[in-house]
Design a protein around this motif. Structure first.
Motif, PDB file in Angstrom:
ATOM      1  N   MET A   1      -9.919  40.205  -6.070  1.00 26.51           N
ATOM      2  CA  MET A   1      -9.797  39.408  -7.527  1.00 26.51           C
ATOM      3  C   MET A   1     -10.905  39.461  -8.331  1.00 26.51           C
ATOM      4  N   GLU A   2     -10.134  40.014  -8.927  1.00 24.12           N
ATOM      5  CA  GLU A   2     -10.959  40.008 -10.661  1.00 24.12           C
ATOM      6  C   GLU A   2     -11.604  39.262 -11.366  1.00 24.12           C
ATOM      7  N   SER A   3     -12.485  39.037 -11.282  1.00 27.81           N
ATOM      8  CA  SER A   3     -13.168  37.982 -12.473  1.00 27.81           C
ATOM      9  C   SER A   3     -12.713  37.849 -13.654  1.00 27.81           C
ATOM     10  N   LYS A   4     -12.094  36.092 -13.978  1.00 24.66           N
ATOM     11  CA  LYS A   4     -11.290  35.420 -15.429  1.00 24.66           C
ATOM     12  C   LYS A   4     -12.692  35.433 -16.231  1.00 24.66           C
ATOM     13  N   VAL A   5     -13.769  34.933 -15.505  1.00 26.19           N
ATOM     14  CA  VAL A   5     -14.318  34.351 -16.498  1.00 26.19           C
ATOM     15  C   VAL A   5     -15.600  35.814 -17.490  1.00 26.19           C
ATOM     16  N   ARG A   6     -15.653  36.014 -18.478  1.00 18.33           N
ATOM     17  CA  ARG A   6     -16.636  36.764 -18.884  1.00 18.33           C
ATOM     18  C   ARG A   6     -17.915  36.448 -19.084  1.00 18.33           C
ATOM     19  N   ILE A   7     -18.766  37.789 -19.084  1.00 13.56           N
ATOM     20  CA  ILE A   7     -20.114  37.248 -19.433  1.00 13.56           C
ATOM     21  C   ILE A   7     -20.683  36.449 -20.492  1.00 13.56           C
ATOM     22  N   ALA A  37     -23.030  17.128  -6.926  1.00 15.94           N
ATOM     23  CA  ALA A  37     -22.402  17.322  -7.362  1.00 15.94           C
ATOM     24  C   ALA A  37     -20.964  18.966  -7.660  1.00 15.94           C
ATOM     25  N   LEU A  38     -21.204  20.031  -7.336  1.00 15.12           N
ATOM     26  CA  LEU A  38     -21.399  21.128  -6.791  1.00 15.12           C
ATOM     27  C   LEU A  38     -20.189  21.245  -6.036  1.00 15.12           C
ATOM     28  N   GLU A  39     -21.010  20.386  -4.502  1.00 12.82           N
ATOM     29  CA  GLU A  39     -20.065  20.219  -3.243  1.00 12.82           C
ATOM     30  C   GLU A  39     -18.624  19.404  -3.462  1.00 12.82           C
ATOM     31  N   ASN A  40     -18.983  18.931  -4.615  1.00 11.13           N
ATOM     32  CA  ASN A  40     -17.956  17.364  -4.605  1.00 11.13           C
ATOM     33  C   ASN A  40     -16.692  18.597  -5.366  1.00 11.13           C
ATOM     34  N   GLY A  41     -17.369  19.957  -6.282  1.00 12.92           N
ATOM     35  CA  GLY A  41     -16.575  20.309  -6.542  1.00 12.92           C
ATOM     36  C   GLY A  41     -16.478  19.353  -8.245  1.00 12.92           C
ATOM     37  N   SER A  42     -17.330  19.403  -8.565  1.00 15.27           N
ATOM     38  CA  SER A  42     -17.051  18.673 -10.112  1.00 15.27           C
ATOM     39  C   SER A  42     -19.007  18.223 -11.757  1.00 15.27           C
ATOM     40  N   ILE A  43     -19.329  19.655 -10.723  1.00 13.93           N
ATOM     41  CA  ILE A  43     -20.340  20.264 -11.407  1.00 13.93           C
ATOM     42  C   ILE A  43     -20.512  19.831 -12.489  1.00 13.93           C
ATOM     43  N   GLN A  64     -10.899  29.252 -15.014  1.00 11.07           N
ATOM     44  CA  GLN A  64     -12.037  29.084 -14.617  1.00 11.07           C
ATOM     45  C   GLN A  64     -13.676  28.624 -14.121  1.00 11.07           C
ATOM     46  N   LYS A  65     -13.130  26.705 -14.632  1.00 13.11           N
ATOM     47  CA  LYS A  65     -14.279  26.452 -14.189  1.00 13.11           C
ATOM     48  C   LYS A  65     -13.729  26.109 -12.153  1.00 13.11           C
ATOM     49  N   LYS A  66     -13.001  26.158 -11.464  1.00 15.96           N
ATOM     50  CA  LYS A  66     -12.528  26.561  -9.997  1.00 15.96           C
ATOM     51  C   LYS A  66     -13.091  27.909 -10.178  1.00 15.96           C
ATOM     52  N   GLU A  67     -13.495  28.548 -10.495  1.00 18.87           N
ATOM     53  CA  GLU A  67     -13.746  30.384  -9.729  1.00 18.87           C
ATOM     54  C   GLU A  67     -15.106  30.000 -10.136  1.00 18.87           C
ATOM     55  N   LEU A  68     -15.637  29.912 -11.013  1.00 21.45           N
ATOM     56  CA  LEU A  68     -16.889  29.422 -11.341  1.00 21.45           C
ATOM     57  C   LEU A  68     -17.691  28.705 -10.264  1.00 21.45           C
ATOM     58  N   ILE A  69     -17.138  27.301  -9.917  1.00 16.13           N
ATOM     59  CA  ILE A  69     -17.223  26.127  -8.362  1.00 16.13           C
ATOM     60  C   ILE A  69     -17.330  27.503  -7.670  1.00 16.13           C
ATOM     61  N   GLU A  70     -16.356  27.524  -7.482  1.00 16.55           N
ATOM     62  CA  GLU A  70     -16.183  28.663  -5.500  1.00 16.55           C
ATOM     63  C   GLU A  70     -17.240  29.690  -5.362  1.00 16.55           C
ATOM     64  N   SER A 102     -24.874  35.062 -11.965  1.00 18.58           N
ATOM     65  CA  SER A 102     -22.766  35.325 -11.883  1.00 18.58           C
ATOM     66  C   SER A 102     -23.049  36.527 -12.845  1.00 18.58           C
ATOM     67  N   ILE A 103     -23.638  36.309 -13.698  1.00 18.38           N
ATOM     68  CA  ILE A 103     -24.029  37.308 -15.153  1.00 18.38           C
ATOM     69  C   ILE A 103     -24.384  38.700 -13.989  1.00 18.38           C
ATOM     70  N   GLN A 104     -25.564  38.110 -13.761  1.00 18.45           N
ATOM     71  CA  GLN A 104     -25.766  39.454 -12.701  1.00 18.45           C
ATOM     72  C   GLN A 104     -24.671  40.318 -11.837  1.00 18.45           C
ATOM     73  N   GLN A 105     -23.734  39.001 -11.120  1.00 15.35           N
ATOM     74  CA  GLN A 105     -22.252  39.990 -10.129  1.00 15.35           C
ATOM     75  C   GLN A 105     -21.473  41.187 -11.350  1.00 15.35           C
ATOM     76  N   ARG A 106     -21.364  40.298 -12.633  1.00 19.49           N
ATOM     77  CA  ARG A 106     -20.584  40.871 -13.110  1.00 19.49           C
ATOM     78  C   ARG A 106     -20.645  42.092 -14.300  1.00 19.49           C
ATOM     79  N   SER A 107     -22.313  42.487 -14.155  1.00 24.46           N
ATOM     80  CA  SER A 107     -22.328  43.329 -15.074  1.00 24.46           C
ATOM     81  C   SER A 107     -22.535  44.915 -13.397  1.00 24.46           C
ATOM     82  N   ARG A 108     -22.152  44.464 -12.896  1.00 23.29           N
ATOM     83  CA  ARG A 108     -22.338  45.410 -11.624  1.00 23.29           C
ATOM     84  C   ARG A 108     -21.036  46.702 -11.857  1.00 23.29           C
TER      85      ARG A 108
END
Length: 108
Positions: A1-7, A37-43, A64-70, A102-108
């Motif tokens: 699945m391609e990221s929907k969150v941009r750098i 807060a992260l574990e609760n999905g409420s960061i 996009q928030k959900k993607e980052l939380i996961e 997250s930025i590093q992962q999207r820069s590969r």
């Protein structure tokens, strides 16, 4: 699945969190609070409630928030934050480290 969150969105978040951390007004935010807060999905809700006008996540849609939380939950479960991110204290520092990863992962 391609990221929907941009750098560019991640750097926007990082500037806000880094600024809040640097202000000294939020040094009481702990690693445990951010993990919970992260574990609760409420960061994002947590950050908005604690940082108020010093935080803006309006650049992200709910999906996009959900993607980052996961993504960050996955990091929290497998990464030794002290060793990999050089974070021993400070919840906001941890959030910035997650954003940088997250930025590093999207820069590969």
């Amino acid at each position: 699945m391609e990221s929907k969150v941009r750098i560019t969105q991640l750097t926007f978040l990082a500037f806000y969190i880094n600024g809040a951390a640097g202000s000294g007004r939020y040094s009481d935010i702990t690693l445990d609070e951010c993990y919970t807060a992260l574990e609760n999905g409420s960061i994002f809700t947590f950050l908005k409630s604690r940082l108020g006008r010093d935080f803006d996540d309006s650049i992200l849609e709910d999906e996009q928030k959900k993607e980052l939380i996961e993504e960050w939950e996955g990091l929290a479960n497998v990464v030794d934050h002290s060793r990999k991110f050089c974070i021993d204290d400070g919840g906001l520092n941890l959030v910035v480290a997650y954003i940088l990863e997250s930025i590093q992962q999207r820069s590969r």
